[in-house]
Design a protein around this motif. Structure first.
Motif, PDB file in Angstrom:
ATOM      1  N   ARG A 161      21.848 -23.271   6.393  1.00 33.43           N
ATOM      2  CA  ARG A 161      23.037 -23.715   7.113  1.00 33.43           C
ATOM      3  C   ARG A 161      23.633 -22.629   7.998  1.00 33.43           C
ATOM      4  N   ASN A 162      22.951 -21.524   8.095  1.00 40.70           N
ATOM      5  CA  ASN A 162      23.371 -20.467   9.019  1.00 40.70           C
ATOM      6  C   ASN A 162      22.658 -20.677  10.340  1.00 40.70           C
ATOM      7  N   TYR A 163      23.365 -21.185  11.313  1.00 43.71           N
ATOM      8  CA  TYR A 163      22.771 -21.586  12.580  1.00 43.71           C
ATOM      9  C   TYR A 163      23.508 -20.902  13.716  1.00 43.71           C
ATOM     10  N   SER A 164      22.734 -20.275  14.587  1.00 43.25           N
ATOM     11  CA  SER A 164      23.277 -19.597  15.762  1.00 43.25           C
ATOM     12  C   SER A 164      22.705 -20.244  17.010  1.00 43.25           C
ATOM     13  N   PRO A 165      23.407 -21.222  17.576  1.00 40.25           N
ATOM     14  CA  PRO A 165      22.889 -21.919  18.750  1.00 40.25           C
ATOM     15  C   PRO A 165      22.886 -21.024  19.986  1.00 40.25           C
ATOM     16  N   ARG A 166      22.098 -21.452  20.937  1.00 36.83           N
ATOM     17  CA  ARG A 166      22.066 -20.738  22.212  1.00 36.83           C
ATOM     18  C   ARG A 166      23.001 -21.384  23.236  1.00 36.83           C
ATOM     19  N   TYR A 167      23.121 -22.709  23.154  1.00 36.39           N
ATOM     20  CA  TYR A 167      23.955 -23.438  24.106  1.00 36.39           C
ATOM     21  C   TYR A 167      24.906 -24.366  23.347  1.00 36.39           C
ATOM     22  N   TRP A 168      26.048 -24.632  24.006  1.00 35.08           N
ATOM     23  CA  TRP A 168      27.054 -25.508  23.416  1.00 35.08           C
ATOM     24  C   TRP A 168      27.391 -26.646  24.376  1.00 35.08           C
TER      25      TRP A 168
END
Length: 121
Positions: free
Chosen positions: A104-111
């Motif tokens: 559940r540790n997620y680091s997206p690139r775009y929002w």
């Protein structure tokens, strides 16, 4: 990459809403995708993620069993089906694209730009 979210609105507690987010670009089917939310006065928090192959999904404890994340690679679209909504689900919901995750540790690139969900009691 541009992300366009939709489907937010007002709902009474116990109801359902389905959020959608459509992405531009040609790397959709190779990208992890997810949803985050930010309630008034609180920090943005993780909601759900689906892996690029669709095999793995993870949810925040607060939504597990009520929300379902899915994707349609033919339409470059990610979904969040929200059932049994609670007033505590009131927030701006953001779709997220790309990046890496570990559980559940997620680091997206775009929002995405966010879509407001309001749940009344």
């Amino acid at each position: 990459v541009q992300l366009q979210a939709s489907g937010g609105g007002r709902m009474q507690a116990g109801g359902s809403l389905r959020l959608s987010c459509t992405a531009s670009g040609d790397t959709f089917n190779k990208s992890n995708l997810g949803w985050f939310r930010q309630a008034p006065g609180k920090e943005r928090e993780f909601v759900a993620i689906i892996s690029f192959g669709g095999r793995n999904t993870y949810y925040a404890d607060s939504v597990k069993g009520r929300f379902t994340i899915s994707r349609d690679n033919t339409k470059n679209t990610i979904f969040l089906q929200m059932n049994s909504l609670e007033p505590e689900d009131t927030a701006v919901y953001y779709c997220a694209y790309g990046g890496a995750y570990s559980g559940r540790n997620y680091s997206p690139r775009y929002w995405g730009q966010g879509t407001l969900v309001t749940v009344s009691s």
